[in-house]
Design a protein around this motif. Structure first.
Motif, PDB file in Angstrom:
ATOM      1  N   GLY A 221      -2.856  40.639  24.220  1.00  0.00           N
ATOM      2  CA  GLY A 221      -3.221  40.008  22.950  1.00  0.00           C
ATOM      3  C   GLY A 221      -2.159  39.064  22.419  1.00  0.00           C
ATOM      4  N   ASN A 222      -1.028  39.014  23.100  1.00  0.00           N
ATOM      5  CA  ASN A 222       0.103  38.204  22.645  1.00  0.00           C
ATOM      6  C   ASN A 222       0.290  36.943  23.501  1.00  0.00           C
ATOM      7  N   VAL A 223      -0.755  36.490  24.192  1.00  0.00           N
ATOM      8  CA  VAL A 223      -0.640  35.298  25.024  1.00  0.00           C
ATOM      9  C   VAL A 223      -0.389  34.088  24.139  1.00  0.00           C
ATOM     10  N   GLN A 224       0.695  33.368  24.438  1.00  0.00           N
ATOM     11  CA  GLN A 224       1.071  32.217  23.631  1.00  0.00           C
ATOM     12  C   GLN A 224       0.652  30.901  24.280  1.00  0.00           C
ATOM     13  N   GLU A 225       0.756  30.839  25.599  1.00  0.00           N
ATOM     14  CA  GLU A 225       0.414  29.619  26.332  1.00  0.00           C
ATOM     15  C   GLU A 225      -0.190  30.005  27.675  1.00  0.00           C
ATOM     16  N   PHE A 226      -0.922  29.070  28.281  1.00  0.00           N
ATOM     17  CA  PHE A 226      -1.448  29.283  29.621  1.00  0.00           C
ATOM     18  C   PHE A 226      -1.679  27.935  30.270  1.00  0.00           C
ATOM     19  N   ASP A 227      -1.651  27.930  31.597  1.00  0.00           N
ATOM     20  CA  ASP A 227      -1.911  26.714  32.366  1.00  0.00           C
ATOM     21  C   ASP A 227      -2.272  27.114  33.795  1.00  0.00           C
ATOM     22  N   GLU A 228      -2.834  26.164  34.503  1.00  0.00           N
ATOM     23  CA  GLU A 228      -3.278  26.349  35.875  1.00  0.00           C
ATOM     24  C   GLU A 228      -2.283  25.667  36.814  1.00  0.00           C
ATOM     25  N   TYR A 229      -2.032  26.289  37.960  1.00  0.00           N
ATOM     26  CA  TYR A 229      -1.070  25.743  38.911  1.00  0.00           C
ATOM     27  C   TYR A 229      -1.679  25.708  40.304  1.00  0.00           C
ATOM     28  N   PHE A 230      -1.430  24.622  41.003  1.00  0.00           N
ATOM     29  CA  PHE A 230      -1.868  24.466  42.386  1.00  0.00           C
ATOM     30  C   PHE A 230      -0.626  24.440  43.253  1.00  0.00           C
ATOM     31  N   TYR A 231      -0.552  25.356  44.211  1.00  0.00           N
ATOM     32  CA  TYR A 231       0.597  25.431  45.096  1.00  0.00           C
ATOM     33  C   TYR A 231       0.174  25.138  46.526  1.00  0.00           C
TER      34      TYR A 231
ATOM     35  N   GLY B 284       5.016  36.325  25.179  1.00  0.00           N
ATOM     36  CA  GLY B 284       6.316  36.704  24.636  1.00  0.00           C
ATOM     37  C   GLY B 284       7.491  36.391  25.531  1.00  0.00           C
ATOM     38  N   GLY B 285       7.458  35.265  26.234  1.00  0.00           N
ATOM     39  CA  GLY B 285       8.572  34.873  27.089  1.00  0.00           C
ATOM     40  C   GLY B 285       8.509  35.429  28.495  1.00  0.00           C
ATOM     41  N   LYS B 286       7.493  36.195  28.800  1.00  0.00           N
ATOM     42  CA  LYS B 286       7.273  36.697  30.158  1.00  0.00           C
ATOM     43  C   LYS B 286       6.006  36.040  30.695  1.00  0.00           C
TER      44      LYS B 286
ATOM     45  N   ASP C 191       8.486  21.671  28.133  1.00  0.00           N
ATOM     46  CA  ASP C 191       9.543  22.487  28.738  1.00  0.00           C
ATOM     47  C   ASP C 191       9.357  23.909  28.230  1.00  0.00           C
ATOM     48  N   ASN C 192       8.492  24.637  28.903  1.00  0.00           N
ATOM     49  CA  ASN C 192       8.119  25.959  28.419  1.00  0.00           C
ATOM     50  C   ASN C 192       8.345  27.012  29.496  1.00  0.00           C
ATOM     51  N   THR C 193       8.068  28.238  29.159  1.00  0.00           N
ATOM     52  CA  THR C 193       8.271  29.355  30.083  1.00  0.00           C
ATOM     53  C   THR C 193       7.436  29.191  31.350  1.00  0.00           C
ATOM     54  N   ILE C 194       6.220  28.699  31.202  1.00  0.00           N
ATOM     55  CA  ILE C 194       5.327  28.551  32.360  1.00  0.00           C
ATOM     56  C   ILE C 194       5.881  27.543  33.362  1.00  0.00           C
TER      57      ILE C 194
ATOM     58  N   GLU D  85       6.095  39.277  43.210  1.00  0.00           N
ATOM     59  CA  GLU D  85       7.542  39.478  43.357  1.00  0.00           C
ATOM     60  C   GLU D  85       8.302  38.414  42.565  1.00  0.00           C
ATOM     61  N   ALA D  86       7.864  37.171  42.691  1.00  0.00           N
ATOM     62  CA  ALA D  86       8.508  36.084  41.940  1.00  0.00           C
ATOM     63  C   ALA D  86       8.342  36.305  40.444  1.00  0.00           C
ATOM     64  N   GLU D  87       7.175  36.719  40.038  1.00  0.00           N
ATOM     65  CA  GLU D  87       6.906  37.000  38.621  1.00  0.00           C
ATOM     66  C   GLU D  87       7.858  38.088  38.113  1.00  0.00           C
ATOM     67  N   PHE D  88       8.012  39.154  38.875  1.00  0.00           N
ATOM     68  CA  PHE D  88       8.898  40.261  38.512  1.00  0.00           C
ATOM     69  C   PHE D  88      10.342  39.785  38.374  1.00  0.00           C
ATOM     70  N   LYS D  89      10.803  39.026  39.357  1.00  0.00           N
ATOM     71  CA  LYS D  89      12.184  38.537  39.327  1.00  0.00           C
ATOM     72  C   LYS D  89      12.408  37.540  38.200  1.00  0.00           C
ATOM     73  N   PHE D  90      11.390  36.768  37.857  1.00  0.00           N
ATOM     74  CA  PHE D  90      11.499  35.813  36.754  1.00  0.00           C
ATOM     75  C   PHE D  90      11.528  36.538  35.399  1.00  0.00           C
ATOM     76  N   ASN D  91      10.701  37.556  35.265  1.00  0.00           N
ATOM     77  CA  ASN D  91      10.554  38.232  33.979  1.00  0.00           C
ATOM     78  C   ASN D  91      11.707  39.158  33.616  1.00  0.00           C
ATOM     79  N   TYR D  92      12.399  39.691  34.613  1.00  0.00           N
ATOM     80  CA  TYR D  92      13.389  40.728  34.349  1.00  0.00           C
ATOM     81  C   TYR D  92      14.732  40.384  34.985  1.00  0.00           C
ATOM     82  N   SER D  93      15.784  40.696  34.265  1.00  0.00           N
ATOM     83  CA  SER D  93      17.138  40.520  34.803  1.00  0.00           C
ATOM     84  C   SER D  93      17.325  41.499  35.963  1.00  0.00           C
ATOM     85  N   ILE D  94      18.368  41.303  36.727  1.00  0.00           N
ATOM     86  CA  ILE D  94      18.640  42.193  37.856  1.00  0.00           C
ATOM     87  C   ILE D  94      18.839  43.627  37.363  1.00  0.00           C
TER      88      ILE D  94
END
Length: 163
Positions: A27-37, A61-63, A108-111, A139-148
């Motif tokens: 319920g706290n989603v602040q932004e969203f976007d679509e990505y093509f890799y 919330g920054g994650k 220049d946002n979190t996404i 895995e990338a999401e986890f490493k991005f969201n949390y410090s070591i």
């Protein structure tokens, strides 16, 4: 247990953990976007358009949280048999350029920071099979969201039986 099997198990557990955390804060989603890799080596080859991986990225919330969209690979044989791959490639390029499903407050946002991180992170694997891509994304999401330190604490909470 082989090292690869252990890492695969970690990725599965991490995916479940991230799902739970997102559901707690959806319920706290602040932004969203679509990505093509698409791997850099495939970007200029029109025959690889069905290798594009598409995901939605949400900032809560920054994650970040990612939803991997269905692959187009299952349509590859049928659509390439008609000899129109150049047209499909042009249409996909046009779609990527003009589509907008985003809700972004600034550029220049979190996404965008996550996408840069993901591009750098995924390169070291030199290609990931379709069936495992979701787990490498998580895995990338986890490493991005949390410090070591946070990552270690989260993994330490996982019951030994699951590892």
């Amino acid at each position: 247990m082989k090292a690869k099997n252990r890492y695969d198990r970690f990725r599965i557990l991490i995916a479940h953990y991230l799902e739970e955390k997102y559901n707690e804060h959806a319920g706290n989603v602040q932004e969203f976007d679509e990505y093509f890799y698409l791997e850099r080596s495939k970007k200029r080859n029109e025959k690889t358009i069905f290798d594009v991986r598409n995901f939605l990225t949400f900032d809560y919330g920054g994650k970040v949280y990612n939803i991997l969209m269905p692959s187009l690979r299952k349509y590859r044989t049928h659509l390439l048999d008609d000899g129109m791959q150049r047209e499909y490639y042009k249409q996909l390029a046009r779609f990527i350029t003009f589509r907008r499903i985003a809700r972004l407050n600034h550029l220049d946002n979190t996404i965008v920071k996550f996408w840069r991180f993901f591009e750098s992170h995924i390169k070291k694997y030199r290609g990931v099979d379709e069936e495992y891509f979701f787990y490498y994304l998580k895995e990338a999401e986890f490493k991005f969201n949390y410090s070591i330190a946070e990552q270690k604490a989260i993994i330490a909470e996982i019951p030994e039986a699951l590892l």
